[in-house]
Each structure stands twice: as structure tokens, then as C-alpha cells.
Design a protein around this motif. Structure first.
Motif: not given
Length: 87
Positions: A11-14, A56-64
Motif C-alpha cells: 500500500q505505501q508504494r501504490v 521481494d515484496e512487489d510485482s510488475l507484469i508487462l504484456f507486449k
């Protein structure tokens, strides 16, 4: 190229990630963005995203995809931010 970017963060980085992604892509749903972007701008976005997220806590997924024409999009229910209203 056309991309769909999805992230899941503490939440603190959203808020910071939301502001960053809105500078480059169209916000279509909570933590989901899409749009045309150049390779250079995408590299810039990802470099700035890496500064925000904790791997180690978050994820980012990219579809190209090369272009949007190769994707079929179906929306069921209300679309939060339709792209067909852009002039």
C-alpha cells in the motif's frame, strides 16, 4: 509497441507507482494500464518503476505486442477509462 502493465504492490508504494504509470500509459483499472509506448519510453518507465518497487515484496507484469491490432479486448461491465473517447 502496445503494452499492458499490471502491478501488485504494498500500500505505501501504490500511489507513487500509479502516478508514474499514468505519465506513460492509460489507466484502465486499479493497477492496470495499457497503451502505445516507444521502446525508449518503456525502458524509462521500467527504470523508474524499479526505483519504486521492492522486488521481494512487489510485482510488475508487462504484456507486449507489436500493435494493438493483435489483441482482442472484451470488457464485461463498466469500463473505467475507455480509450475510444480520446481525440
Amino acid at each position: 509497441m502496445y503494452v499492458i502493465l499490471v502491478y501488485d504492490m504494498k500500500q505505501q508504494r501504490v500511489g507513487r507507482m500509479l502516478k508514474l504509470c499514468r505519465r506513460y500509459l492509460h489507466w484502465i483499472q486499479n493497477s492496470v494500464f495499457e497503451g502505445e509506448i516507444s521502446e525508449v519510453k518503456l525502458a524509462e518507465l521500467l527504470a523508474k518503476a524499479r526505483d519504486i518497487l521492492e522486488e521481494d515484496e512487489d510485482s510488475l507484469i508487462l504484456f507486449k505486442s507489436r500493435t494493438q491490432q493483435w489483441l482482442e479486448k472484451e470488457v464485461i461491465g463498466r469500463e473505467r477509462s475507455p480509450l475510444d473517447n480520446i481525440l
